[in-house]
Design a protein around this motif. Structure first.
Motif, PDB file in Angstrom:
ATOM      1  N   VAL A 159       5.621  70.197 -72.387  1.00 57.85           N
ATOM      2  CA  VAL A 159       5.125  68.822 -72.166  1.00 57.85           C
ATOM      3  C   VAL A 159       4.391  68.373 -73.423  1.00 57.85           C
ATOM      4  N   GLU A 160       4.789  67.209 -73.957  1.00 62.44           N
ATOM      5  CA  GLU A 160       4.183  66.749 -75.215  1.00 62.44           C
ATOM      6  C   GLU A 160       3.165  65.633 -75.006  1.00 62.44           C
ATOM      7  N   ARG A 161       3.323  64.898 -73.883  1.00 62.60           N
ATOM      8  CA  ARG A 161       2.441  63.746 -73.672  1.00 62.60           C
ATOM      9  C   ARG A 161       2.266  63.506 -72.182  1.00 62.60           C
ATOM     10  N   ILE A 162       1.041  63.135 -71.795  1.00 58.33           N
ATOM     11  CA  ILE A 162       0.800  62.776 -70.393  1.00 58.33           C
ATOM     12  C   ILE A 162       0.200  61.382 -70.331  1.00 58.33           C
ATOM     13  N   TYR A 163       0.784  60.541 -69.480  1.00 52.66           N
ATOM     14  CA  TYR A 163       0.219  59.223 -69.183  1.00 52.66           C
ATOM     15  C   TYR A 163      -0.539  59.373 -67.870  1.00 52.66           C
ATOM     16  N   VAL A 164      -1.804  58.950 -67.818  1.00 51.14           N
ATOM     17  CA  VAL A 164      -2.589  59.065 -66.586  1.00 51.14           C
ATOM     18  C   VAL A 164      -2.886  57.664 -66.079  1.00 51.14           C
ATOM     19  N   GLU A 165      -2.541  57.400 -64.803  1.00 49.37           N
ATOM     20  CA  GLU A 165      -2.813  56.068 -64.239  1.00 49.37           C
ATOM     21  C   GLU A 165      -4.306  55.757 -64.355  1.00 49.37           C
ATOM     22  N   SER A 166      -4.595  54.485 -64.677  1.00 47.43           N
ATOM     23  CA  SER A 166      -5.967  54.046 -64.899  1.00 47.43           C
ATOM     24  C   SER A 166      -6.724  53.916 -63.578  1.00 47.43           C
ATOM     25  N   THR A 167      -7.373  55.005 -63.156  1.00 50.11           N
ATOM     26  CA  THR A 167      -8.108  55.006 -61.892  1.00 50.11           C
ATOM     27  C   THR A 167      -9.594  55.213 -62.172  1.00 50.11           C
ATOM     28  N   MET A 168     -10.419  55.007 -61.131  1.00 48.04           N
ATOM     29  CA  MET A 168     -11.852  55.313 -61.243  1.00 48.04           C
ATOM     30  C   MET A 168     -12.029  56.778 -61.611  1.00 48.04           C
ATOM     31  N   GLU A 169     -11.160  57.604 -60.981  1.00 47.42           N
ATOM     32  CA  GLU A 169     -11.199  59.048 -61.184  1.00 47.42           C
ATOM     33  C   GLU A 169     -11.028  59.369 -62.681  1.00 47.42           C
ATOM     34  N   TYR A 189      -2.571  59.662 -72.785  1.00 48.67           N
ATOM     35  CA  TYR A 189      -2.525  58.193 -72.785  1.00 48.67           C
ATOM     36  C   TYR A 189      -3.028  57.672 -71.440  1.00 48.67           C
ATOM     37  N   ALA A 190      -3.712  56.539 -71.456  1.00 51.03           N
ATOM     38  CA  ALA A 190      -4.060  55.884 -70.190  1.00 51.03           C
ATOM     39  C   ALA A 190      -2.950  54.891 -69.852  1.00 51.03           C
ATOM     40  N   ALA A 191      -2.491  54.939 -68.589  1.00 49.05           N
ATOM     41  CA  ALA A 191      -1.458  53.992 -68.134  1.00 49.05           C
ATOM     42  C   ALA A 191      -2.184  52.804 -67.490  1.00 49.05           C
ATOM     43  N   LEU A 192      -2.104  51.657 -68.123  1.00 46.71           N
ATOM     44  CA  LEU A 192      -2.845  50.487 -67.626  1.00 46.71           C
ATOM     45  C   LEU A 192      -2.214  49.970 -66.331  1.00 46.71           C
ATOM     46  N   PRO A 193      -3.015  49.261 -65.497  1.00 41.53           N
ATOM     47  CA  PRO A 193      -2.531  48.910 -64.144  1.00 41.53           C
ATOM     48  C   PRO A 193      -1.220  48.128 -64.147  1.00 41.53           C
ATOM     49  N   ARG A 194      -0.383  48.443 -63.130  1.00 44.29           N
ATOM     50  CA  ARG A 194       0.894  47.733 -62.967  1.00 44.29           C
ATOM     51  C   ARG A 194       0.683  46.270 -62.631  1.00 44.29           C
ATOM     52  N   VAL A 195      -0.359  46.017 -61.814  1.00 46.85           N
ATOM     53  CA  VAL A 195      -0.635  44.626 -61.418  1.00 46.85           C
ATOM     54  C   VAL A 195      -1.990  44.270 -61.997  1.00 46.85           C
ATOM     55  N   ASP A 196      -2.007  43.289 -62.890  1.00 47.49           N
ATOM     56  CA  ASP A 196      -3.261  42.834 -63.495  1.00 47.49           C
ATOM     57  C   ASP A 196      -3.955  41.909 -62.534  1.00 47.49           C
ATOM     58  N   ARG A 197      -5.125  42.306 -62.030  1.00 49.52           N
ATOM     59  CA  ARG A 197      -5.816  41.397 -61.109  1.00 49.52           C
ATOM     60  C   ARG A 197      -7.080  40.829 -61.738  1.00 49.52           C
ATOM     61  N   GLU A 198      -7.152  40.911 -63.082  1.00 43.63           N
ATOM     62  CA  GLU A 198      -8.269  40.315 -63.818  1.00 43.63           C
ATOM     63  C   GLU A 198      -9.605  40.716 -63.202  1.00 43.63           C
ATOM     64  N   ARG A 199      -9.829  42.016 -62.990  1.00 49.54           N
ATOM     65  CA  ARG A 199     -11.095  42.427 -62.386  1.00 49.54           C
ATOM     66  C   ARG A 199     -12.062  42.874 -63.478  1.00 49.54           C
ATOM     67  N   PRO A 200     -13.337  42.501 -63.332  1.00 52.41           N
ATOM     68  CA  PRO A 200     -14.318  42.929 -64.342  1.00 52.41           C
ATOM     69  C   PRO A 200     -14.311  44.454 -64.524  1.00 52.41           C
ATOM     70  N   GLU A 201     -14.076  45.214 -63.410  1.00 52.11           N
ATOM     71  CA  GLU A 201     -14.055  46.679 -63.518  1.00 52.11           C
ATOM     72  C   GLU A 201     -12.953  47.146 -64.464  1.00 52.11           C
ATOM     73  N   ASP A 202     -11.785  46.479 -64.393  1.00 47.64           N
ATOM     74  CA  ASP A 202     -10.689  46.884 -65.274  1.00 47.64           C
ATOM     75  C   ASP A 202     -11.011  46.558 -66.733  1.00 47.64           C
ATOM     76  N   GLU A 203     -11.694  45.405 -66.925  1.00 50.90           N
ATOM     77  CA  GLU A 203     -12.089  45.018 -68.290  1.00 50.90           C
ATOM     78  C   GLU A 203     -13.021  46.077 -68.891  1.00 50.90           C
ATOM     79  N   SER A 204     -14.063  46.446 -68.108  1.00 52.19           N
ATOM     80  CA  SER A 204     -15.057  47.375 -68.676  1.00 52.19           C
ATOM     81  C   SER A 204     -14.439  48.764 -68.845  1.00 52.19           C
TER      82      SER A 204
END
Length: 420
Positions: A159-169, A189-204
């Motif tokens: 395995v050369e690369r892992i994308y991790v879904e952008s969660t609180m975890e 790599y961080a995998a940014l959310p599939r659905v952008d809901r313009e949340r302040p938490e995602d911004e920070s």
């Protein structure tokens, strides 16, 4: 004489690693195309394909029929002898020939597996000479949805690369995750959310990611692309950015993408036409059919009222939608953003035809994990790692997985759709 002798030796060695089988192909006007295959050990199968047509202009030559059937590629077989019985002036489509060859080879393999569990079924370990080794050497990337899956995948060789879904975890354990990937020499790599809901938490969170030691981002929207473009980190444009042709690949490369993941809607012919070594393709996963803010779990089981979260929030149970044919579609919730993905009921599983799938210029292949437990992740990554390194190498463990997947059902995705 020596050069000729060496060449013969090579072809002889190459073929003897495969099981010698024999066949008869019948192509009679107005009858279905029929192929019989058998081996020396008493296994025999007979399969039929589509109707053989009369040729309107270009008849199919006997040589063409023979050529397509003899392409045993990713199978453990080599056709020692094929008897072609064909009428004059017939037309048989190449996809029809490919299909009947695949069906028959698969059927023969099943018949032999049933007949013998003996060791000699294992394919020879020595690698075959690939057509163009450059095309077949791919890097293995893995997308995980949670840290449990990450732990299972990161330890696997290859395995050369892992994308991790952008969660609180991920945000909470970011330093640990990056350190773990470093320890195993895997890019993170961080995998940014599939659905952008313009949340302040995602911004920070994105801000934290940008300031971190992450290697890069998997980007799923044009807005996200703009936000990370000048970060100095690597960027992979995901397949949902409509990467359906060469123009789209070039467009995202010009925007600054280091890698571009090709659309899962493309067939192999299209992939061959659009891929280069900076491209990536998905070869495993329960792919989302749709992502919706109308979460079926919330609406039906969670007593959801508008503007608030439902009672089933963060519930880890497996929920499915069932269609009128009784097919089950797993639901993958993102309770943080209150969206739900409806996944395909059968996973895309390309190992069965891996030779054909890898016969293109993409530089990397990707496995997508959604609802799989860690043990499953480990098994699947191991099998793909082994065959990505060398498609001719197939351990007993991988054979067992292939067998299990063909019983449980999986999909070839769009790879063979409409391919002539």
């Amino acid at each position: 004489g020596k050069a000729l002798h060496d060449a013969l030796q090579k072809t002889w060695e190459k073929e003897t690693r495969k099981l010698q089988i024999y066949g008869v192909l019948k192509a009679r006007k107005g009858e279905p195309l029929a192929l019989q295959l058998w081996d020396n050990m008493g296994s025999s199968v007979y399969v039929t394909g589509e109707m053989v047509q009369e040729a309107s202009n270009q008849p199919t030559a006997v040589e063409k029929l023979r050529q397509q059937i003899e392409k045993m590629g990713a199978t453990p077989f080599a056709l020692a002898d094929l008897d072609v019985q064909a009428d004059e002036n017939i037309y048989v489509g190449i996809s029809n020939l490919n299909q009947i060859r695949r069906d028959a080879a698969e059927a023969l393999e099943q018949a032999m597996l049933k007949k013998t569990k003996r060791k000699n079924m294992e394919r020879g370990e020595a690698p075959r000479q690939a057509k163009e080794p450059r095309l077949l050497k791919k890097k293995l990337h893995v997308l995980v949805s949670n840290l449990e899956q990450l732990d299972a995948a990161v330890k696997q060789k290859g395995v050369e690369r892992i994308y991790v879904e952008s969660t609180m975890e991920l945000e909470e354990h970011l330093a640990d995750v990056i350190a773990k990937c470093r320890r195993y020499d895997v890019a993170c790599y961080a995998a940014l959310p599939r659905v952008d809901r313009e949340r302040p938490e995602d911004e920070s969170r994105l801000q934290r990611f940008l300031e971190s030691d992450l290697d890069g981002f998997l980007v799923r929207s044009a807005g996200q692309f703009g936000a990370v473009k000048n970060s100095g980190k690597k960027i992979t444009a995901d397949y949902n950015l409509n990467v359906v042709n060469r123009e789209a690949v070039l467009f995202w490369q010009e925007q600054g993408a280091d890698n571009v993941c090709l659309s899962v809607e493309n067939n192999l012919q299209e992939i061959r036409a659009m891929a280069d070594s900076s491209c990536e393709m998905v070869v495993y996963g329960y792919l989302p059919l749709m992502t919706t803010q109308q979460c079926p779990i919330g609406n039906f089981a969670g007593e959801k009222h508008s503007g608030q979260y439902c009672k089933k929030r963060w519930n880890q149970d497996l929920y499915f939608l069932r269609d009128r044919k009784g097919e089950k579609f797993p639901l993958m919730t993102d309770c943080e953003r209150c969206v739900c993905s409806i996944l395909n009921g059968k996973p895309l599983f390309a190992l069965k035809f891996y030779d054909e799938v890898l016969d293109n210029a993409v530089g990397s292949v990707r496995l997508n994990f959604t609802k799989e437990g860690p043990a499953r992740v480990e098994r699947i990554v191991r099998a793909y790692a082994e065959m990505t390194k060398d498609t001719a190498h197939c351990s007993a463990e991988t054979r067992a997985l292939l067998q299990q997947m063909s019983e449980k059902g999986s999909t070839k995705g769009h790879f063979f759709r409409g391919v002539e």
